[in-house]
Design an enzyme around this catalytic site. Structure first.
Site, short mmCIF file in Angstrom:
data_model
loop_
_atom_site.label_atom_id
_atom_site.label_comp_id
_atom_site.label_asym_id
_atom_site.label_seq_id
_atom_site.Cartn_x
_atom_site.Cartn_y
_atom_site.Cartn_z
N HIS A 236 28.01 46.11 22.37
CA HIS A 236 28.74 46.12 23.64
C HIS A 236 30.26 46.07 23.40
CE1 HIS A 236 29.18 44.89 27.99
NE2 HIS A 236 30.32 44.45 27.49
N GLU A 237 30.67 45.11 22.62
CA GLU A 237 32.11 44.94 22.38
C GLU A 237 32.67 46.10 21.57
OE1 GLU A 237 33.61 42.84 24.10
OE2 GLU A 237 31.82 41.78 24.78
N GLU B 96 32.80 48.60 32.31
CA GLU B 96 31.64 48.29 31.46
C GLU B 96 30.77 49.50 31.15
OE1 GLU B 96 31.52 45.52 29.99
OE2 GLU B 96 32.97 44.37 31.16
N PHE C 50 34.48 33.28 44.46
CA PHE C 50 35.42 32.41 45.18
C PHE C 50 36.57 31.90 44.29
CE2 PHE C 50 31.54 31.94 47.84
CZ PHE C 50 32.07 32.57 48.96
N ALA C 51 36.39 32.03 42.98
CA ALA C 51 37.47 31.55 42.11
C ALA C 51 37.78 32.53 40.99
CB ALA C 51 37.11 30.19 41.52
N GLY C 52 37.09 33.67 40.96
CA GLY C 52 37.33 34.63 39.89
C GLY C 52 37.70 35.98 40.47
ZN ZN Z 1 32.11 44.09 28.53
#
Ligand code: ZN
Length: 687
Positions: free
Chosen positions: A474-475, A504, A608-610
């Site tokens: 993935h990375e 992504e 709500f926070a991200g």
């Molecule tokens: Zn990713």
């Protein structure tokens, strides 16, 4: 200090990681900020709305930050020390302040508008136009285009929202921390995996400041943090304890001093007001302005298709765990606190392998070599460890170069092993230097590939779990997008400028290759005997991808649909509560009716926070796209020439342009049509 001696003030080559010390940060960043602020004042007061007069100087202002601030942030995550953290914290507010000043500059905004409508526009290329359009979009979303009075109102709301987000996440943290239960009876730990036994015993000693607990004899302290909560729900045989823990988990931050309920209401109201100030119908509409998904309807269409396909299958999956529970002696009807437990038993029965049995077949060097070979066969690039000495922050770090037919394209650092206490957990990709033109020559991109594998012991190499393998792919996918770019404008080179819901796509595309049988065989082999992964394990491993896929899909849809509804049609000033919305959706996505205690929204930090407000759908959106793209390769059925041809096209379409072209256009260029959910559903055995 003379700038010649401060490694953070060097502005060529690779940052001097081996020389940077915490005391360099203050002087270097102060100097860079001073230069940048002066530069910005100059640009603003002699505004010249042309590429050379405005955009190039803005782009070049990024270079000193790449050398003075970028490495500090990187070191903070791989070589963290108290001194480094303190120096970073000291400078952070000023760096943020400069970013705000630049992003909210009215003269620059007006310059950009003049460029868009000016004589030069027609002579600019597609990437350059995109740079300008993205800058205008972001300035607009930052309220720069508003008249004075509305702009003040906008800024007041923005400040309030950022305070509310901090309070929200602090409440979640504090209420998570405030909960514990202590287990003293060894019998109650029966069936626990060794990790849970150790972690909960350590946690007891740490919290009680004793050394009373040992993993063998307890006591064991269980908390609501994921590394304990998840294995506990999967393995604890004590049903009433699972119930107690799950109920505590879903009711975090929902009462008393740490109550997030009023905050949720206020956040939704302020977001709605903010969107209206900018002329949008809803916050969701505003959020989608900067995303690939064209509108709320398109997102809802995707939800609907995925939901319809998964719902019937989820009933079957529920039946299966109901059956195994009954067969293995549970008398009571199935409840929420039983599902993780029994699905784990079903998984054991069906696949008969554990993570630890697989590890010997995935030695790190073998996985890495296989992954590089995949990049070679798909995209025609060669990856080699280089003799060249590059400055390193730790002796374990390896420096690689990426070539195409002998020509160097990029380079990257691999920092593979965990270093508890100084390196953050998990795996991630980071950009060290963007591709840019400097003095008429392309400066090639440099990236970081970071992981947390167990270091080698003696002659035993680091052995990866399959999950660590897929994460590495993935990375590496993010890394390839950052490195194979051919775009020279830093705003849209590599992963820069890529829409949030498309970021992504390449990473998940690469991850899917771990489930491609020939690739799985190239990246595996027993570290001692060289013996290939047994056929039965290969089959089972491929099967795990679709194990309870419908249930997992509906779980994500529940979050995504709730998020989207709360930010679009829901009226935050009306009588219905956000919890009623969640409950209504939860009744559709779950077989069991929701628990009365379920106030999960009070801990839904993503939205709500991200950064995921009206954006939680992005996970599924990108997954739909990557599955769709991957399906074309599946159809090639391992015909070498065809795979090569497709890989080359993928490289040209997705990797080279980076963020310089709208992702929907790239997708249509490659597929010749709009995205479809069919491939994702097929790959998960849902149609
Ligand atoms: Zn990713």
């Amino acid at each position: 200090m003379a700038s010649a001696q401060n490694p953070l003030l060097a502005r060529t080559g690779i940052p001097k990681f081996d020389e940077i010390k915490p005391h360099h940060i203050g002087p270097a960043v102060t100097q860079v900020l001073q230069e940048a602020n002066n530069g910005l004042t100059q640009i603003e007061s002699n505004l010249s709305p042309t590429w050379e007069g405005l955009i190039r100087p803005l782009e070049e202002m990024g270079i000193p930050f790449e050398y003075a601030w970028g490495p500090v942030q990187h070191l903070l995550s791989v070589n963290n020390t108290n001194e480094l953290r303190a120096e970073h914290e000291k400078m952070l507010p000023q760096v943020i302040e400069f970013g705000l000043r630049m992003g909210q500059s009215k003269p620059i905004y007006e310059g950009l508008l003049a460029m868009r409508d000016g004589p030069e526009w027609d002579s600019l290329n597609e990437s350059q136009r995109r740079v300008i359009n993205l800058k205008i979009r972001d300035a607009k979303l930052a309220g720069v285009g508003l008249p004075q009075d509305k702009r003040e109102e906008f800024n007041r709301i923005t400040t309030k929202l950022s305070k509310l987000a901090t309070d929200f996440s602090n409440n979640v943290l504090d209420s998570t921390k405030a909960y514990e239960f202590i287990i003293k009876s060894k019998a109650e730990t029966e069936g626990w995996p060794i990790n849970l036994v150790q972690l909960s015993s350590q946690s007891y000693n740490h919290e009680k400041k004793t050394d009373e607990s040992s993993p063998e004899t307890g006591p064991w302290r269980i908390t609501l943090e994921a590394p304990m909560l998840i294995p506990f729900l999967r393995h604890s045989k004590v049903r009433h304890q699972r119930e107690k823990l799950l109920k505590a988990y879903v009711s975090r931050a929902d009462s008393g001093d740490l109550d997030n309920k009023p905050l949720i209401r206020e956040i939704l109201q302020l977001r709605s007001e903010k969107a209206k100030l900018l002329g949008y119908e809803s916050f969701a509409e505003m959020s989608l302005e900067a995303k690939m998904a064209p509108d709320v309807e398109a997102v809802q269409r995707m939800f609907h298709e995925l939901f319809e396909a998964s719902k019937p299958k989820s009933l079957v999956e529920f039946k299966e765990i109901e059956e195994i529970a009954e067969n293995m002696g549970q008398k009571e009807s199935l409840k929420h606190w039983d599902t993780a437990f029994w699905s784990e038993r079903l998984k054991e029965e069906r696949f008969r392998f554990t993570d630890d049995q697989l590890r010997p077949y995935f030695p790190f060097p073998k996985v890495l070599e296989g992954m590089f070979r995949l990049a070679e066969s798909l995209f025609g690039v060669e990856i080699k460890e280089t003799e060249e000495t590059a400055p390193k922050w730790h002796p374990d770090v390896i420096y690689y170069k990426v070539y195409d037919k002998g020509q160097e394209l990029a380079s990257f650092y691999l920092d593979a092993y965990s270093r508890p206490g100084t390196k953050r957990g998990g795996a991630w990709m980071g950009v060290c230097l963007d591709r840019r033109i400097i003095d008429g020559k392309a400066r090639l991109p440099v990236t970081y590939l970071n992981a947390n594998a167990t270091p080698p012991i003696g002659d035993r190499p680091s052995l990866l779990s399959f999950n660590e393998v897929t994460t590495l792919f993935h990375e590496f996918g993010h890394g390839l997008q950052a490195m194979l770019t051919t775009v020279d404008y830093s705003d849209v080179t590599g992963i820069n400028g890529v829409e949030w819901d498309a970021v992504e796509v390449v990473s998940q595309f690469l991850e899917l290759w771990c489930y491609h049988e020939p690739t799985l065989r190239t990246i595996s082999g027993h570290w001692e005997t060289g013996e290939p992964l047994p056929d039965e394990l290969v089959r089972n491993l491929l099967e795990t991808k679709i194990f309870r896929a419908a249930t997992a899909m509906l779980r994500q849809l529940e979050f995504g649909m709730t998020d989207m509804e709360l930010h679009s049609v829901f009226n935050p000033f009306g009588d219905e509560t956000p919890f009623q919305v969640h409950e209504r959706i939860s009744r559709q996505t779950n077989v069991l009716p929701p628990m009365e205690e379920d106030h999960f929204l009070c801990a839904f930090g993503h939205i709500f926070a991200g950064g995921y407000a009206a954006g939680y759908y992005s996970y599924k959106w990108a997954e739909v796209l990557s599955a769709d793209l991957y399906s074309v390769f599946q159809e090639a059925n391992d015909r070498e020439d065809e795979v090569k041809r497709l890989g080359q096209r993928f490289r040209e379409t997705f990797l080279e342009p980076g963020g310089s072209v709208e992702p929907m256009k790239l997708f249509k260029d490659f597929m010749g049509r709009e995205p479809s959910t069919e491939a994702l559903l097929k790959q998960n055995n849902l149609i």
